[in-house]
Design a protein around this motif. Structure first.
Motif, PDB file in Angstrom:
ATOM      1  N   UNK A  77       0.829  -1.210   0.000  1.00  0.00           N
ATOM      2  CA  UNK A  77       0.000   0.000   0.000  1.00  0.00           C
ATOM      3  C   UNK A  77       0.864   1.261   0.000  1.00  0.00           C
ATOM      4  N   UNK A  78       0.364   2.305  -0.627  1.00  0.00           N
ATOM      5  CA  UNK A  78       1.119   3.554  -0.734  1.00  0.00           C
ATOM      6  C   UNK A  78       0.159   4.732  -0.790  1.00  0.00           C
ATOM      7  N   UNK A  79       0.702   5.902  -0.511  1.00  0.00           N
ATOM      8  CA  UNK A  79      -0.081   7.125  -0.606  1.00  0.00           C
ATOM      9  C   UNK A  79       0.263   7.816  -1.926  1.00  0.00           C
ATOM     10  N   UNK A  80      -0.767   8.156  -2.682  1.00  0.00           N
ATOM     11  CA  UNK A  80      -0.615   8.901  -3.923  1.00  0.00           C
ATOM     12  C   UNK A  80      -1.115  10.306  -3.640  1.00  0.00           C
ATOM     13  N   UNK A  81      -0.183  11.255  -3.534  1.00  0.00           N
ATOM     14  CA  UNK A  81      -0.545  12.644  -3.219  1.00  0.00           C
ATOM     15  C   UNK A  81      -0.771  13.401  -4.515  1.00  0.00           C
ATOM     16  N   UNK A  82      -2.015  13.848  -4.692  1.00  0.00           N
ATOM     17  CA  UNK A  82      -2.334  14.613  -5.884  1.00  0.00           C
ATOM     18  C   UNK A  82      -1.905  16.053  -5.719  1.00  0.00           C
ATOM     19  N   UNK A  83      -1.716  16.700  -6.841  1.00  0.00           N
ATOM     20  CA  UNK A  83      -1.302  18.079  -6.787  1.00  0.00           C
ATOM     21  C   UNK A  83      -1.540  18.813  -8.068  1.00  0.00           C
ATOM     22  N   UNK A  84      -0.719  18.628  -9.044  1.00  0.00           N
ATOM     23  CA  UNK A  84      -0.666  19.515 -10.183  1.00  0.00           C
ATOM     24  C   UNK A  84      -1.712  19.230 -11.255  1.00  0.00           C
ATOM     25  N   UNK A 137     -10.714  19.476 -23.814  1.00  0.00           N
ATOM     26  CA  UNK A 137     -10.670  20.606 -22.871  1.00  0.00           C
ATOM     27  C   UNK A 137      -9.531  21.560 -23.224  1.00  0.00           C
ATOM     28  N   UNK A 138      -9.316  21.785 -24.525  1.00  0.00           N
ATOM     29  CA  UNK A 138      -8.181  22.586 -24.996  1.00  0.00           C
ATOM     30  C   UNK A 138      -8.100  23.962 -24.347  1.00  0.00           C
ATOM     31  N   UNK A 139      -9.225  24.580 -24.090  1.00  0.00           N
ATOM     32  CA  UNK A 139      -9.194  25.939 -23.544  1.00  0.00           C
ATOM     33  C   UNK A 139      -9.657  26.007 -22.086  1.00  0.00           C
ATOM     34  N   UNK A 140      -9.775  24.858 -21.442  1.00  0.00           N
ATOM     35  CA  UNK A 140     -10.135  24.847 -20.015  1.00  0.00           C
ATOM     36  C   UNK A 140      -8.994  25.479 -19.214  1.00  0.00           C
ATOM     37  N   UNK A 141      -9.343  26.008 -18.046  1.00  0.00           N
ATOM     38  CA  UNK A 141      -8.327  26.598 -17.172  1.00  0.00           C
ATOM     39  C   UNK A 141      -8.387  25.909 -15.810  1.00  0.00           C
ATOM     40  N   UNK A 142      -7.245  25.385 -15.361  1.00  0.00           N
ATOM     41  CA  UNK A 142      -7.234  24.738 -14.047  1.00  0.00           C
ATOM     42  C   UNK A 142      -7.338  25.774 -12.932  1.00  0.00           C
ATOM     43  N   UNK A 143      -7.751  25.324 -11.760  1.00  0.00           N
ATOM     44  CA  UNK A 143      -7.862  26.254 -10.623  1.00  0.00           C
ATOM     45  C   UNK A 143      -6.481  26.691 -10.137  1.00  0.00           C
ATOM     46  N   UNK A 144      -6.461  27.835  -9.471  1.00  0.00           N
ATOM     47  CA  UNK A 144      -5.202  28.350  -8.921  1.00  0.00           C
ATOM     48  C   UNK A 144      -4.727  27.496  -7.742  1.00  0.00           C
ATOM     49  N   UNK A 145      -5.687  26.953  -6.962  1.00  0.00           N
ATOM     50  CA  UNK A 145      -5.326  26.124  -5.817  1.00  0.00           C
ATOM     51  C   UNK A 145      -5.300  24.655  -6.206  1.00  0.00           C
ATOM     52  N   UNK A 146      -4.233  23.982  -5.859  1.00  0.00           N
ATOM     53  CA  UNK A 146      -4.090  22.571  -6.157  1.00  0.00           C
ATOM     54  C   UNK A 146      -4.639  21.746  -5.009  1.00  0.00           C
ATOM     55  N   UNK A 147      -5.003  20.509  -5.280  1.00  0.00           N
ATOM     56  CA  UNK A 147      -5.458  19.635  -4.194  1.00  0.00           C
ATOM     57  C   UNK A 147      -4.353  19.470  -3.145  1.00  0.00           C
ATOM     58  N   UNK A 148      -4.757  19.307  -1.914  1.00  0.00           N
ATOM     59  CA  UNK A 148      -3.790  19.140  -0.816  1.00  0.00           C
ATOM     60  C   UNK A 148      -4.166  17.910  -0.010  1.00  0.00           C
ATOM     61  N   UNK A 149      -4.309  16.785  -0.685  1.00  0.00           N
ATOM     62  CA  UNK A 149      -4.684  15.556   0.000  1.00  0.00           C
ATOM     63  C   UNK A 149      -4.063  14.366  -0.721  1.00  0.00           C
ATOM     64  N   UNK A 150      -4.041  13.251  -0.026  1.00  0.00           N
ATOM     65  CA  UNK A 150      -3.484  12.035  -0.597  1.00  0.00           C
ATOM     66  C   UNK A 150      -4.511  10.918  -0.605  1.00  0.00           C
ATOM     67  N   UNK A 151      -4.293   9.978  -1.474  1.00  0.00           N
ATOM     68  CA  UNK A 151      -5.153   8.810  -1.642  1.00  0.00           C
ATOM     69  C   UNK A 151      -4.349   7.602  -1.198  1.00  0.00           C
ATOM     70  N   UNK A 152      -4.843   6.904  -0.184  1.00  0.00           N
ATOM     71  CA  UNK A 152      -4.179   5.705   0.316  1.00  0.00           C
ATOM     72  C   UNK A 152      -4.615   4.538  -0.571  1.00  0.00           C
ATOM     73  N   UNK A 153      -3.697   4.048  -1.404  1.00  0.00           N
ATOM     74  CA  UNK A 153      -3.990   3.015  -2.394  1.00  0.00           C
ATOM     75  C   UNK A 153      -3.646   1.649  -1.818  1.00  0.00           C
ATOM     76  N   UNK A 154      -4.639   0.756  -1.834  1.00  0.00           N
ATOM     77  CA  UNK A 154      -4.445  -0.589  -1.283  1.00  0.00           C
ATOM     78  C   UNK A 154      -4.787  -1.679  -2.295  1.00  0.00           C
ATOM     79  N   UNK A 155      -5.131  -1.285  -3.513  1.00  0.00           N
ATOM     80  CA  UNK A 155      -5.496  -2.279  -4.512  1.00  0.00           C
ATOM     81  C   UNK A 155      -5.508  -1.692  -5.907  1.00  0.00           C
TER      82      UNK A 155
END
Length: 189
Positions: A77-84, A137-155
Motif C-alpha cells: 500500500x502507498x499514498x498517492x498525493x495529488x497536486x498539479x 478541454x483545450x481551452x479549459x483553465x485549471x484552478x489556482x489552488x491545487x489539491x492538498x490531500x493524498x489517496x491511500x492506495x491498497x489495490x
C-alpha cells in the motif's frame, strides 16, 4: 460483456488501473468543480476516474479467466498525493501526482513483467501516472489552488472499456479487484 467500438465483438478492450473509492471521488469532484471548463469539454463521470497502470488493448474473451488469475501481484500500500492540474496535448485535462511513490513504480514494473509472461505487450515509454478529468478541454483553465490531500492506495483492478454502452453511461467496468478495495477513510489530508 460489452466491448468498445475499437475491439472486435469476441474481445474486450482492457487495462489495469487504480480506482478511487467514494471519498477520493468526492474530493476529485470538488477539485473538478474549480476548473473553468470550455463548453465542449467532455468531462468524465466520477465512476470513470482512474489512474491507468497499463493499457492492454483488445483481448479475446476466452482469455479473461487466465488474465484474472495471472495478473495478481503483491502490492505494498502507498499514498498517492495529488497536486498539479495540467492540460496535455489533444485537450486532455489531467491531475498529476506530486511524485511517483516507489511502491507505485514497483507495482507498475511487476505488472509489466506479468503482462510479458502472459504474452501481452506493454507501453515502453516511461510511466506517467495521471488521472484524466476531461477530454476536448483545450481551452479549459485549471484552478489556482491545487489539491492538498493524498489517496491511500491498497489495490488495483482489471478494467474493460465499455465505449459508454453501459445503462448508466459508464465508460469503464471493473472485471477483477486485486488487493483491498478503496475504503471511505482512504483520503488523507
Amino acid at each position: 460483456m460489452s466491448s468498445s467500438p475499437d475491439a472486435p465483438r469476441d474481445s474486450a478492450r482492457l487495462f489495469l488501473a487504480l480506482c478511487p473509492g467514494r471519498a477520493v471521488q468526492a474530493a476529485l469532484a470538488e477539485h473538478a468543480k474549480a476548473w473553468h471548463w470550455n463548453e465542449d469539454a467532455a468531462r468524465y463521470a466520477p465512476a470513470d476516474w482512474h489512474v491507468t497502470l497499463h493499457f492492454i488493448g483488445a483481448v479475446p474473451h476466452a482469455r479473461l479467466d487466465e488474465l484474472r488469475a495471472g495478473l495478481a501481484v503483491p502490492l505494498t500500500p502507498f499514498e498517492l498525493r495529488f497536486g498539479q492540474p495540467a492540460l496535455w496535448p489533444h485537450g486532455l485535462a489531467v491531475l498529476l501526482p506530486m511524485a511517483v511513490p516507489a511502491a507505485l513504480q514497483q507495482l507498475h514494473d511487476q505488472l509489466a513483467r506479468r503482462l510479458h509472461q502472459l504474452d501481452l505487450r506493454t507501453d515502453e515509454r516511461p510511466y506517467r501516472p495521471h488521472l484524466t478529468l476531461a477530454r476536448r478541454a483545450q481551452t479549459a483553465r485549471p484552478p489556482a489552488l491545487w489539491p492538498a490531500w493524498g489517496w491511500w492506495v491498497q489495490g488495483y483492478a482489471l478494467m474493460a472499456s465499455t465505449g459508454g454502452t453501459e445503462p448508466d453511461g459508464q465508460r469503464y467496468r471493473m472485471l477483477q479487484q486485486y488487493g483491498a478495495p478503496d475504503t471511505a477513510d482512504a483520503l488523507r489530508p
